[in-house]
Design an enzyme around this catalytic site. Structure first.
Site, PDB file in Angstrom:
ATOM      1  N   GLY A 163      39.159  34.572  42.893  1.00  0.00           N
ATOM      2  CA  GLY A 163      39.481  33.540  42.533  1.00  0.00           C
ATOM      3  C   GLY A 163      41.267  34.214  42.547  1.00  0.00           C
ATOM      4  O   GLY A 163      41.809  32.902  42.868  1.00  0.00           O
ATOM      5  N   GLY A 164      41.922  34.753  41.299  1.00  0.00           N
ATOM      6  CA  GLY A 164      43.434  34.856  41.435  1.00  0.00           C
ATOM      7  C   GLY A 164      43.781  34.696  42.730  1.00  0.00           C
ATOM      8  O   GLY A 164      45.155  34.666  42.496  1.00  0.00           O
ATOM      9  N   GLU A 172      29.194  38.698  41.884  1.00  0.00           N
ATOM     10  CA  GLU A 172      30.217  38.845  40.947  1.00  0.00           C
ATOM     11  C   GLU A 172      30.285  39.957  39.722  1.00  0.00           C
ATOM     12  O   GLU A 172      29.425  38.601  38.715  1.00  0.00           O
ATOM     13  CB  GLU A 172      30.992  37.447  40.738  1.00  0.00           C
ATOM     14  CG  GLU A 172      31.090  37.136  42.264  1.00  0.00           C
ATOM     15  CD  GLU A 172      31.692  35.330  41.931  1.00  0.00           C
ATOM     16  OE1 GLU A 172      33.139  36.039  42.277  1.00  0.00           O
ATOM     17  OE2 GLU A 172      31.910  34.834  41.262  1.00  0.00           O
ATOM     18  N   ASN A 191      38.090  30.367  45.204  1.00  0.00           N
ATOM     19  CA  ASN A 191      37.715  29.631  43.911  1.00  0.00           C
ATOM     20  C   ASN A 191      39.004  29.162  43.394  1.00  0.00           C
ATOM     21  O   ASN A 191      39.964  30.537  42.324  1.00  0.00           O
ATOM     22  CB  ASN A 191      37.010  30.578  43.136  1.00  0.00           C
ATOM     23  CG  ASN A 191      36.559  29.523  41.827  1.00  0.00           C
ATOM     24  OD1 ASN A 191      36.566  28.200  41.747  1.00  0.00           O
ATOM     25  ND2 ASN A 191      35.563  30.085  41.067  1.00  0.00           N
ATOM     26  N   TRP A 192      39.599  28.167  43.224  1.00  0.00           N
ATOM     27  CA  TRP A 192      40.536  27.867  42.556  1.00  0.00           C
ATOM     28  C   TRP A 192      40.687  27.293  41.013  1.00  0.00           C
ATOM     29  O   TRP A 192      41.420  27.381  40.230  1.00  0.00           O
ATOM     30  CB  TRP A 192      41.439  26.760  42.982  1.00  0.00           C
ATOM     31  CG  TRP A 192      41.849  27.159  45.061  1.00  0.00           C
ATOM     32  CD1 TRP A 192      41.650  28.063  45.119  1.00  0.00           C
ATOM     33  CD2 TRP A 192      42.395  25.773  45.284  1.00  0.00           C
ATOM     34  NE1 TRP A 192      42.357  27.963  46.388  1.00  0.00           N
ATOM     35  CE2 TRP A 192      42.692  26.592  46.788  1.00  0.00           C
ATOM     36  CE3 TRP A 192      43.091  24.628  46.175  1.00  0.00           C
ATOM     37  CZ2 TRP A 192      43.168  26.211  47.817  1.00  0.00           C
ATOM     38  CZ3 TRP A 192      43.310  24.188  46.507  1.00  0.00           C
ATOM     39  CH2 TRP A 192      43.625  24.427  47.965  1.00  0.00           C
ATOM     40  N   LYS A 193      39.319  27.162  40.707  1.00  0.00           N
ATOM     41  CA  LYS A 193      39.413  27.476  38.738  1.00  0.00           C
ATOM     42  C   LYS A 193      40.151  25.932  38.716  1.00  0.00           C
ATOM     43  O   LYS A 193      40.423  25.229  39.406  1.00  0.00           O
ATOM     44  CB  LYS A 193      39.140  28.335  38.034  1.00  0.00           C
ATOM     45  CG  LYS A 193      38.643  29.489  38.769  1.00  0.00           C
ATOM     46  CD  LYS A 193      38.395  30.970  38.283  1.00  0.00           C
ATOM     47  CE  LYS A 193      38.380  31.861  38.974  1.00  0.00           C
ATOM     48  NZ  LYS A 193      37.575  33.074  38.406  1.00  0.00           N
ATOM     49  N   SER A 221      38.065  40.247  40.848  1.00  0.00           N
ATOM     50  CA  SER A 221      39.320  40.858  41.810  1.00  0.00           C
ATOM     51  C   SER A 221      39.342  41.481  43.088  1.00  0.00           C
ATOM     52  O   SER A 221      40.235  42.315  43.129  1.00  0.00           O
ATOM     53  CB  SER A 221      39.854  42.336  40.758  1.00  0.00           C
ATOM     54  OG  SER A 221      39.184  41.921  39.616  1.00  0.00           O
ATOM     55  N   HIS A 232      28.627  29.499  38.738  1.00  0.00           N
ATOM     56  CA  HIS A 232      29.642  31.016  38.699  1.00  0.00           C
ATOM     57  C   HIS A 232      29.192  31.134  37.072  1.00  0.00           C
ATOM     58  O   HIS A 232      29.322  30.384  35.843  1.00  0.00           O
ATOM     59  CB  HIS A 232      31.294  30.224  38.633  1.00  0.00           C
ATOM     60  CG  HIS A 232      31.976  31.181  38.820  1.00  0.00           C
ATOM     61  ND1 HIS A 232      32.476  31.424  37.550  1.00  0.00           N
ATOM     62  CD2 HIS A 232      32.756  32.227  39.593  1.00  0.00           C
ATOM     63  CE1 HIS A 232      33.848  32.382  37.806  1.00  0.00           C
ATOM     64  NE2 HIS A 232      33.933  32.674  39.406  1.00  0.00           N
ATOM     65  N   GLU A 244      31.681  31.673  34.511  1.00  0.00           N
ATOM     66  CA  GLU A 244      32.342  31.005  33.775  1.00  0.00           C
ATOM     67  C   GLU A 244      31.579  29.723  32.949  1.00  0.00           C
ATOM     68  O   GLU A 244      31.520  29.323  32.189  1.00  0.00           O
ATOM     69  CB  GLU A 244      33.622  30.864  34.056  1.00  0.00           C
ATOM     70  CG  GLU A 244      35.023  31.953  34.291  1.00  0.00           C
ATOM     71  CD  GLU A 244      35.540  31.480  35.276  1.00  0.00           C
ATOM     72  OE1 GLU A 244      36.424  30.529  36.273  1.00  0.00           O
ATOM     73  OE2 GLU A 244      35.970  33.005  35.583  1.00  0.00           O
ATOM     74  N   GLY A 300      38.407  38.178  36.942  1.00  0.00           N
ATOM     75  CA  GLY A 300      39.628  38.080  36.335  1.00  0.00           C
ATOM     76  C   GLY A 300      40.225  39.594  35.545  1.00  0.00           C
ATOM     77  O   GLY A 300      41.626  39.274  34.458  1.00  0.00           O
TER      78      GLY A 300
END
Ligand code: PGA
Length: 250
Positions: free
Chosen positions: A234-235, A167, A9-11, A213, A95, A97, A173
Site C-alpha cells: 500500500g503506502g 494481509e 495498491n494505490w487505494k 507495511s 481487501h 478495508e 498501514g
C-alpha cells in the site's frame, strides 16, 4: 516454479494526471524487463489512462475491487467486463478495508471471484486476521473460513489463476510488519490448507503474497521465505523510489 508478483495498491490516491505521470516514471525506473511480475492498482477512474500508458510494458494494471453482476440497475458499480475493457488484467478482491468499512463478506468475495474469473481477470484474494483474532488464538480458523468462503463452488482448474494475499489487518498501514517467522508460519499453513481443501498441485502453484507495511527495508527478508511469492504493497507503492526498491528487493 512460482514467479513472484509485487503489486501496488494505490487505494484512494492519485487523480488521473498523477496516476499517469507515476506510471510513466515507474516504467522508466523499473525498465522494460523485470525479474518479477509487477502490478499497480489505481482507482477506477485512472484505470484506462494508466493501462494506455503501460500498454506493452511488463507492468500490469489491476482494479481495487469489482462487482459481481455483469450489467443491470446497480448504480455506481463496475463489472468484470468493464474492468477488462480498460485493459486491466488483475483485480484485488476482499481487501480488509472493503471488509471493514464496506460490508464485504466471504460470500461477496466468492461472487466477485467468480465474476473476475469469468472475464479472465487475475484475482488477488485478500485474507487476514485482526489484532483481536490473533491475540485470542483464532488466526488459523479465521483464515480457513475466509479461504473456504472465497473458493466455494470453484474447481481446482477454475482456481488456477488465483493469487492469495495474506494481509494481517493489524499490519496494514501501521508500520507493524509481521515477523518473518509469523509470515512463513501462516503462508505454509495456507498452502497446506489450500492443498487439503482443493488440490495439492493447485496449492503448490498458487502464489501467496504477503501484505502489511511492506517497504524496501523489509522486502528482502520476506522474499527469502519459502512460501512468500511476492507482496501487496500500500503506502510504499505511492512513491516511485520506494516501490522500485521493493520491486528490486533492495
Ligand atoms: P500497507 O497496505 O502496505 O500500507 O500496509 C497494504 C495493503 O493494504 O494492501
Amino acid at each position: 516454479m512460482r514467479r513472484p508478483l509485487i503489486a501496488g495498491n494505490w487505494k484512494l490516491h492519485k487523480v488521473c494526471d498523477e496516476a499517469v505521470d507515476f506510471a510513466r516514471e515507474l516504467l522508466d525506473a523499473v525498465g522494460s524487463k523485470t525479474e518479477v511480475d509487477v502490478m499497480v492498482a489505481p482507482t477506477f477512474t485512472s484505470l484506462f489512462p494508466v493501462c494506455q500508458t503501460l500498454k506493452s510494458s511488463p507492468i500490469s494494471v489491476g482494479a481495487q475491487d469489482i462487482f459481481w453482476e455483469s450489467k443491470g440497475a446497480w448504480t455506481g458499480e463496475i463489472s468484470a467486463e468493464m474492468i477488462a475493457s480498460t485493459g486491466a488484467t488483475h483485480v484485488i478482491i476482499g481487501h480488509s478495508e472493503r471488509r471493514q468499512f464496506f460490508g464485504e463478506t466471504d460470500e461477496t468475495v466468492n461472487k466477485k471471484l467468480k465474476a473476475a474469473l469469468s472475464c479472465d481477470l487475475t484475482p488477488l484474494v485478500c485474507i487476514g486476521e485482526t489484532d483481536e483474532e490473533r491475540s485470542t488464538g483464532k488466526t488459523f480458523d479465521v483464515l480457513k473460513g475466509q479461504i473456504k468462503g472465497a473458493f466455494e463452488g470453484l474447481s481446482p482448474d477454475e482456481l488456477a489463476p488465483v493469487v492469495l494475499a495474506y494481509e494481517p489487518v493489524w499490519a496494514i498501514g501501521t508500520g507493524n510488519t509481521a515477523t518473518p517467522e509469523m509470515v512463513q508460519e501462516v503462508h505454509a499453513f495456507l498452502r497446506q490448507f489450500v492443498a487439503e481443501f482443493t488440490q495439492k498441485d493447485l496449492a503448490n502453484g498458487m502464489r501467496i503474497l504477503y501484505g502489511g507495511s511492506v517497504k524496501s527495508g523489509n522486502i528482502a527478508e520476506l522474499m527469502a521465505l519459502e512460501d512468500v511469492d511476492g507482496a501487496l504493497v500500500g503506502g510504499a507503492s505511492l512513491e516511485v523510489e520506494s516501490f522500485k526498491g521493493i520491486v528490486r528487493y533492495n
